[in-house]
Design an enzyme around this catalytic site. Structure first.
Site: not given
Length: 273
Positions: A181, A188
């Site tokens: 992120c 992620d």
């Protein structure tokens, strides 16, 4: 910078009532300018969101729980910031609706206004989402290739064509994609499908390239657009599709799909989803 205004990484209270104003747009052009995309996009595509934590009240005040699927075209002016969508969906928790269709229409209206473009919403209450059983991506998995890896920031120079100038149509995938992120730095995780026709791409180089995103910070949609753009520029396939299935965070998963031709991505739910 738009990121300074985001709810990501900020302490926020969950709303007690319907709050469409929470939805926060992020202009797509901000990420595309960094890729040299200044005019029309060189791809078609859609962002497929799955919201696993949707709930509201029926007209008797009894809770309904459901899974929502949002299809947001890549041609919309904005993407929607994920935490703002999570908070918005939670603002429906104490609201009464007459039907599933009314909830779907409400979400379509509000998110469409945020992204500036039409979206589609499907809602699956109770056990009706069971039709989305676990599946797998089509094609050949790259993950067992015995590659040496030492690049953990995006390195398009790793991309190239295989020897022999063979022309192929193939689907290749990997479960090793990790990005981060850009606001919180949280990891992620994703599986990614590369489907193309044209000169054969060197598979080991492609796998090393995908792994090189491991420390890269960007939004899911922008990571997929970067991968699409760099493969297209350096390998020059006749057709190309890039599809990432990210694992959920905060009850939401984002699955961006970009293609050189108008087509639909495989509707598949993977074991990590």
């Amino acid at each position: 910078m738009t990121e300074k205004k985001l709810l990501l990484g900020a302490d926020t209270d969950y709303p007690a009532s319907y709050s469409p104003q929470l939805l926060h747009p992020i202009p797509r052009q901000e990420g595309r300018q960094a890729l040299g995309i200044l005019g029309a996009e060189p791809f078609f595509g859609v962002d497929l969101w799955t919201a696993y934590e949707l709930s509201w009240l029926d007209m008797r005040g009894k809770p309904v729980v459901a899974v929502a699927e949002l299809s947001i075209p890549g041609s919309t002016l904005n993407l929607v910031e994920s935490k703002s969508l999570k908070l918005y969906l939670n603002s429906l928790n104490q609201e009464r609706y007459r039907s599933v269709e009314e909830v779907a229409r409400t979400i379509e209206r509000d998110v469409s206004a945020c992204v500036v473009g039409p979206i589609l919403v499907g809602i699956h209450p109770g056990d009706s989402y069971r039709h989305m059983g676990l599946g797998s991506l089509p094609g050949i998995c790259l993950d067992d290739l015995p590659v040496e890896v030492d690049a953990y920031a995006p390195d398009p120079s790793l991309l190239g064509l295989a020897d022999g100038h063979t022309v192929v149509s193939e689907s290749l995938y990997s479960h090793l994609l990790k990005t981060n992120c850009p606001v919180t730095g949280q990891p992620d995780w994703a599986s990614i499908l590369i489907r193309y026709s044209g000169p054969a791409i060197d598979r080991e180089g492609l796998l090393r390239y995908l792994v090189s995103f491991r420390n890269h910070q960007d939004f899911h949609e922008q990571c997929v657009e970067r991968i699409f753009t760099e493969i297209r520029e350096l390998c020059q396939p006749d057709t190309l599709e890039v599809y990432a299935r990210y694992t959920r965070r905060g009850g939401l998963e984002i699955n961006p799909y970009r293609s050189s031709v108008q087509s639909d991505p495989p509707r598949v739910r993977l074991s990590r989803q």
